[in-house]
Design a protein around this motif. Structure first.
Motif, PDB file in Angstrom:
ATOM      1  N   HIS A  66       0.885  -1.163   0.000  1.00 46.07           N
ATOM      2  CA  HIS A  66       0.000   0.000   0.000  1.00 46.07           C
ATOM      3  C   HIS A  66       0.922   1.211   0.000  1.00 46.07           C
ATOM      4  O   HIS A  66       1.774   1.338   0.873  1.00 46.07           O
ATOM      5  N   ASP A 118      -2.719  -0.869  -3.362  1.00 43.26           N
ATOM      6  CA  ASP A 118      -3.536   0.207  -2.801  1.00 43.26           C
ATOM      7  C   ASP A 118      -2.721   1.487  -2.855  1.00 43.26           C
ATOM      8  O   ASP A 118      -1.523   1.484  -2.579  1.00 43.26           O
ATOM      9  N   THR A 120      -2.974   5.699  -1.675  1.00 35.89           N
ATOM     10  CA  THR A 120      -3.636   6.850  -1.077  1.00 35.89           C
ATOM     11  C   THR A 120      -2.731   8.019  -1.404  1.00 35.89           C
ATOM     12  O   THR A 120      -1.535   7.985  -1.098  1.00 35.89           O
ATOM     13  N   VAL A 150       1.527  -5.250   2.491  1.00 34.84           N
ATOM     14  CA  VAL A 150       0.215  -5.822   2.769  1.00 34.84           C
ATOM     15  C   VAL A 150       0.442  -7.308   3.026  1.00 34.84           C
ATOM     16  O   VAL A 150       0.932  -8.026   2.151  1.00 34.84           O
ATOM     17  N   THR A 155      -7.066  -5.305   1.861  1.00 37.31           N
ATOM     18  CA  THR A 155      -7.001  -4.063   1.109  1.00 37.31           C
ATOM     19  C   THR A 155      -7.233  -2.914   2.064  1.00 37.31           C
ATOM     20  O   THR A 155      -7.450  -3.110   3.244  1.00 37.31           O
ATOM     21  N   LEU A 156      -7.196  -1.705   1.531  1.00 40.20           N
ATOM     22  CA  LEU A 156      -7.404  -0.519   2.348  1.00 40.20           C
ATOM     23  C   LEU A 156      -8.706  -0.578   3.127  1.00 40.20           C
ATOM     24  O   LEU A 156      -8.824  -0.005   4.181  1.00 40.20           O
TER      25      LEU A 156
END
Length: 176
Positions: A66, A118, A120, A150, A155-156
């Motif tokens: 992520h 993922d 952000t 991860v 997942t997020l």
């Protein structure tokens, strides 16, 4: 792993055609922006410096990751001084991410940027006035990069991973 990079983030965008190689017969393509190489070099340098400082022996991450990236862009002179403004202009956020991912691959953080499952990310102007800053905002042009392995197919949307991200944000806010 979390570290900051100083310097103006640069998008990795289109390549421009320069001609055909007489030796190989293949197209010669060049990066359209002159700012990409310095940005990628700086990201790779800071990633390696963080790895060397933090780990005795580093092996690139082999599983899914992520990636959290917060870009801090130079504030234009025309932007309001006492009101928070968002950079809804060029450069394109996804192209900023592309150059940063490639630099992390070069640095050996992971084997391939295809491992990023993922993402952000956000893009903000550097705040020059305390009235328009928010907790955790970068105080310099550059980026804060966080890489979270991860552990499984999480997942997020899983609470444990979201909690890790929130925890990292809180830690970075307290350190600032």
């Amino acid at each position: 792993m979390q570290f900051e990079v100083w310097g103006e983030p640069a998008p990795q965008g289109s390549k421009s055609f320069k001609g055909i190689s007489s030796r190989t017969g293949h197209a010669i393509l060049a990066e359209s922006s002159k700012k990409v190489r310095p940005w990628r070099d700086q990201v790779a340098f800071m990633a390696r410096a963080h790895l060397n400082r933090t780990y005795t022996r580093w092996e690139p991450i082999t599983g899914p990751v992520h990636l959290v990236v917060e870009f801090a862009m130079p504030r234009p002179v025309s932007a309001p001084k006492t009101r928070r403004t968002l950079p809804a202009t060029k450069p394109d956020l996804s192209k900023l991410l592309r150059s940063t991912e490639d630099a992390l691959t070069t640095a050996g953080v992971w084997g391939d940027d295809g491992q990023v499952v993922d993402v952000t990310m956000r893009e903000r102007y550097v705040a020059t006035d305390s009235r328009v800053t928010a907790p955790g905002d970068l105080e310099h042009v550059g980026a804060r990069i966080t890489v979270i392995p991860v552990a499984s197919a999480d997942t997020l949307w899983e609470e444990d991973l979201a909690g890790q991200v929130i925890s990292l944000y809180e830690q970075s806010s307290q350190a600032a």
